[in-house]
Design a protein around this motif. Structure first.
Motif, PDB file in Angstrom:
ATOM      1  N   ALA A  21       0.831  -1.213   0.000  1.00 46.44           N
ATOM      2  CA  ALA A  21       0.000   0.000   0.000  1.00 46.44           C
ATOM      3  C   ALA A  21       0.862   1.258   0.000  1.00 46.44           C
ATOM      4  CB  ALA A  21      -0.942  -0.005   1.201  1.00 46.44           C
ATOM      5  N   ASP A  22       1.925   1.261   0.800  1.00 41.77           N
ATOM      6  CA  ASP A  22       2.819   2.424   0.820  1.00 41.77           C
ATOM      7  C   ASP A  22       3.507   2.614  -0.532  1.00 41.77           C
ATOM      8  OD1 ASP A  22       2.191   3.223   3.368  1.00 41.77           O
ATOM      9  OD2 ASP A  22       3.955   2.330   4.305  1.00 41.77           O
ATOM     10  N   ALA A  23       3.843   1.533  -1.202  1.00 47.33           N
ATOM     11  CA  ALA A  23       4.460   1.640  -2.535  1.00 47.33           C
ATOM     12  C   ALA A  23       3.481   2.270  -3.516  1.00 47.33           C
ATOM     13  CB  ALA A  23       4.898   0.266  -3.034  1.00 47.33           C
ATOM     14  N   ARG A  24       2.241   1.819  -3.512  1.00 43.52           N
ATOM     15  CA  ARG A  24       1.237   2.401  -4.418  1.00 43.52           C
ATOM     16  C   ARG A  24       0.983   3.867  -4.087  1.00 43.52           C
ATOM     17  NH1 ARG A  24      -1.006  -2.667  -3.473  1.00 43.52           N
ATOM     18  NH2 ARG A  24      -2.443  -1.772  -1.933  1.00 43.52           N
ATOM     19  N   ARG A  25       0.950   4.195  -2.786  1.00 45.93           N
ATOM     20  CA  ARG A  25       0.717   5.577  -2.362  1.00 45.93           C
ATOM     21  C   ARG A  25       1.863   6.485  -2.813  1.00 45.93           C
ATOM     22  NH1 ARG A  25       0.373   4.662   2.913  1.00 45.93           N
ATOM     23  NH2 ARG A  25      -1.632   3.659   2.601  1.00 45.93           N
ATOM     24  N   LEU A  26       3.101   6.028  -2.630  1.00 48.26           N
ATOM     25  CA  LEU A  26       4.252   6.823  -3.067  1.00 48.26           C
ATOM     26  C   LEU A  26       4.265   6.992  -4.587  1.00 48.26           C
ATOM     27  CD1 LEU A  26       7.433   5.916  -1.004  1.00 48.26           C
ATOM     28  CD2 LEU A  26       6.315   8.117  -1.208  1.00 48.26           C
ATOM     29  N   LEU A  27       3.946   5.934  -5.304  1.00 46.80           N
ATOM     30  CA  LEU A  27       3.903   6.032  -6.767  1.00 46.80           C
ATOM     31  C   LEU A  27       2.865   7.042  -7.225  1.00 46.80           C
ATOM     32  CD1 LEU A  27       4.400   2.388  -8.002  1.00 46.80           C
ATOM     33  CD2 LEU A  27       5.729   4.384  -8.679  1.00 46.80           C
ATOM     34  N   THR A  32       7.843   9.400 -10.855  1.00 47.41           N
ATOM     35  CA  THR A  32       9.151   8.825 -11.180  1.00 47.41           C
ATOM     36  C   THR A  32      10.138   8.878 -10.013  1.00 47.41           C
ATOM     37  OG1 THR A  32       9.928  10.909 -12.118  1.00 47.41           O
ATOM     38  CG2 THR A  32       8.933   9.326 -13.637  1.00 47.41           C
ATOM     39  N   ASN A  33       9.896   9.718  -9.024  1.00 40.48           N
ATOM     40  CA  ASN A  33      10.811   9.836  -7.879  1.00 40.48           C
ATOM     41  C   ASN A  33      10.394   8.993  -6.681  1.00 40.48           C
ATOM     42  OD1 ASN A  33      12.640  11.627  -9.088  1.00 40.48           O
ATOM     43  ND2 ASN A  33      11.251  13.333  -8.691  1.00 40.48           N
ATOM     44  N   ALA A  34       9.410   8.135  -6.842  1.00 41.07           N
ATOM     45  CA  ALA A  34       8.905   7.331  -5.726  1.00 41.07           C
ATOM     46  C   ALA A  34       9.986   6.412  -5.162  1.00 41.07           C
ATOM     47  CB  ALA A  34       7.696   6.520  -6.179  1.00 41.07           C
ATOM     48  N   TYR A  35      10.775   5.814  -6.023  1.00 35.62           N
ATOM     49  CA  TYR A  35      11.842   4.911  -5.570  1.00 35.62           C
ATOM     50  C   TYR A  35      12.833   5.672  -4.693  1.00 35.62           C
ATOM     51  CZ  TYR A  35      15.755   1.652  -5.775  1.00 35.62           C
ATOM     52  OH  TYR A  35      16.783   0.806  -5.454  1.00 35.62           O
ATOM     53  N   TYR A  36      13.213   6.867  -5.136  1.00 37.27           N
ATOM     54  CA  TYR A  36      14.161   7.668  -4.358  1.00 37.27           C
ATOM     55  C   TYR A  36      13.568   8.076  -3.011  1.00 37.27           C
ATOM     56  CZ  TYR A  36      16.666   8.102  -8.781  1.00 37.27           C
ATOM     57  OH  TYR A  36      17.324   7.848  -9.951  1.00 37.27           O
ATOM     58  N   ALA A  58      12.712  -0.258   2.789  1.00 35.56           N
ATOM     59  CA  ALA A  58      13.507  -0.978   1.787  1.00 35.56           C
ATOM     60  C   ALA A  58      12.606  -1.883   0.953  1.00 35.56           C
ATOM     61  CB  ALA A  58      14.603  -1.792   2.470  1.00 35.56           C
ATOM     62  N   LYS A  59      11.634  -2.533   1.591  1.00 36.97           N
ATOM     63  CA  LYS A  59      10.680  -3.359   0.861  1.00 36.97           C
ATOM     64  C   LYS A  59       9.776  -2.509  -0.021  1.00 36.97           C
ATOM     65  CE  LYS A  59      10.574  -7.048   4.254  1.00 36.97           C
ATOM     66  NZ  LYS A  59       9.741  -7.734   5.260  1.00 36.97           N
ATOM     67  N   VAL A  60       9.412  -1.330   0.459  1.00 38.31           N
ATOM     68  CA  VAL A  60       8.610  -0.414  -0.352  1.00 38.31           C
ATOM     69  C   VAL A  60       9.380  -0.039  -1.615  1.00 38.31           C
ATOM     70  CG1 VAL A  60       7.607   1.907  -0.465  1.00 38.31           C
ATOM     71  CG2 VAL A  60       7.233   0.494   1.561  1.00 38.31           C
ATOM     72  N   ALA A  61      10.664   0.282  -1.461  1.00 35.45           N
ATOM     73  CA  ALA A  61      11.491   0.624  -2.623  1.00 35.45           C
ATOM     74  C   ALA A  61      11.562  -0.547  -3.598  1.00 35.45           C
ATOM     75  CB  ALA A  61      12.893   1.028  -2.177  1.00 35.45           C
ATOM     76  N   ALA A  62      11.725  -1.751  -3.081  1.00 39.66           N
ATOM     77  CA  ALA A  62      11.776  -2.929  -3.952  1.00 39.66           C
ATOM     78  C   ALA A  62      10.447  -3.142  -4.668  1.00 39.66           C
ATOM     79  CB  ALA A  62      12.130  -4.164  -3.129  1.00 39.66           C
ATOM     80  N   GLU A  63       9.354  -2.914  -3.980  1.00 42.62           N
ATOM     81  CA  GLU A  63       8.030  -3.065  -4.608  1.00 42.62           C
ATOM     82  C   GLU A  63       7.826  -2.015  -5.696  1.00 42.62           C
ATOM     83  OE1 GLU A  63       4.043  -4.642  -5.067  1.00 42.62           O
ATOM     84  OE2 GLU A  63       5.983  -5.415  -4.452  1.00 42.62           O
ATOM     85  N   ILE A  64       8.274  -0.805  -5.453  1.00 43.63           N
ATOM     86  CA  ILE A  64       8.177   0.246  -6.470  1.00 43.63           C
ATOM     87  C   ILE A  64       8.974  -0.157  -7.698  1.00 43.63           C
ATOM     88  CG2 ILE A  64       8.886   2.622  -7.022  1.00 43.63           C
ATOM     89  CD1 ILE A  64       8.092   3.299  -4.074  1.00 43.63           C
ATOM     90  N   ALA A  65      10.168  -0.665  -7.483  1.00 40.18           N
ATOM     91  CA  ALA A  65      10.999  -1.108  -8.604  1.00 40.18           C
ATOM     92  C   ALA A  65      10.317  -2.236  -9.371  1.00 40.18           C
ATOM     93  CB  ALA A  65      12.355  -1.574  -8.092  1.00 40.18           C
ATOM     94  N   ARG A  66       9.609  -3.086  -8.655  1.00 37.57           N
ATOM     95  CA  ARG A  66       8.946  -4.224  -9.287  1.00 37.57           C
ATOM     96  C   ARG A  66       7.726  -3.810 -10.112  1.00 37.57           C
ATOM     97  NH1 ARG A  66       4.949  -7.836  -8.811  1.00 37.57           N
ATOM     98  NH2 ARG A  66       3.930  -6.849  -7.046  1.00 37.57           N
ATOM     99  N   GLU A  72      12.512   6.014 -11.664  1.00 42.06           N
ATOM    100  CA  GLU A  72      13.953   6.162 -11.883  1.00 42.06           C
ATOM    101  C   GLU A  72      14.695   5.443 -10.762  1.00 42.06           C
ATOM    102  OE1 GLU A  72      15.105  10.195 -12.448  1.00 42.06           O
ATOM    103  OE2 GLU A  72      13.470  10.581 -13.843  1.00 42.06           O
ATOM    104  N   MET A  73      15.783   4.749 -11.142  1.00 46.38           N
ATOM    105  CA  MET A  73      16.552   3.987 -10.154  1.00 46.38           C
ATOM    106  C   MET A  73      18.037   4.080 -10.473  1.00 46.38           C
ATOM    107  SD  MET A  73      14.155   0.650  -9.781  1.00 46.38           S
ATOM    108  CE  MET A  73      13.554   0.664 -11.459  1.00 46.38           C
ATOM    109  N   ASP A  74      18.624   5.195 -10.145  1.00 43.25           N
ATOM    110  CA  ASP A  74      20.045   5.413 -10.353  1.00 43.25           C
ATOM    111  C   ASP A  74      20.749   5.242  -9.002  1.00 43.25           C
ATOM    112  OD1 ASP A  74      22.599   6.265 -10.890  1.00 43.25           O
ATOM    113  OD2 ASP A  74      21.989   8.173 -11.784  1.00 43.25           O
ATOM    114  N   PHE A  75      21.647   4.276  -8.913  1.00 43.78           N
ATOM    115  CA  PHE A  75      22.273   3.979  -7.624  1.00 43.78           C
ATOM    116  C   PHE A  75      23.207   5.087  -7.159  1.00 43.78           C
ATOM    117  CE2 PHE A  75      20.842  -0.258  -8.852  1.00 43.78           C
ATOM    118  CZ  PHE A  75      20.100  -0.552  -7.716  1.00 43.78           C
ATOM    119  N   ASP A  76      23.709   5.909  -8.058  1.00 44.62           N
ATOM    120  CA  ASP A  76      24.501   7.056  -7.619  1.00 44.62           C
ATOM    121  C   ASP A  76      23.615   8.039  -6.865  1.00 44.62           C
ATOM    122  OD1 ASP A  76      26.884   6.090  -8.657  1.00 44.62           O
ATOM    123  OD2 ASP A  76      26.515   7.006 -10.631  1.00 44.62           O
ATOM    124  N   VAL A  77      22.388   8.198  -7.313  1.00 43.66           N
ATOM    125  CA  VAL A  77      21.433   9.068  -6.607  1.00 43.66           C
ATOM    126  C   VAL A  77      21.111   8.471  -5.240  1.00 43.66           C
ATOM    127  CG1 VAL A  77      19.097  10.041  -6.654  1.00 43.66           C
ATOM    128  CG2 VAL A  77      20.468   9.978  -8.757  1.00 43.66           C
TER     129      VAL A  77
END
Length: 90
Positions: A21-27, A32-36, A58-66, A72-77
């Protein structure tokens, strides 16, 4: 014993529903910045020593990526976000 196992499964399902739910809410809010944003919240929780919240975000970030092909998912960011959170915590 079956009741204990059933309760454990229900607890795990509730935890999973929360991060999904938090992943969907952030998205919906961040697009595009939800992962960050999820990574920022995870880093903030880690710096504060909030282990359960760190795992959650961390799980929310993984769910967003999924689920989001446009996130956007730039590891330098992400590294910059972690460094910023560590600096701001003192």
């Amino acid at each position: 014993m079956l009741a204990v196992i059933s309760q454990w499964f229900e607890k795990r399902r509730a935890i999973r529903r929360r991060w999904q739910a938090d992943a969907r809410r952030l998205l919906a809010a961040e697009k595009t910045n939800a992962y960050y944003e999820a990574q920022r919240r995870a880093a903030r929780a880690r710096v504060r020593g909030e282990k359960a919240e760190f795992y959650h975000w961390a799980k929310v970030a993984a769910e967003i990526a999924r689920i989001s092909p446009r996130a956007e998912m730039d590891f330098d960011v992400v590294r910059a976000i972690v460094a910023e959170e560590e600096r701001s915590s003192g």
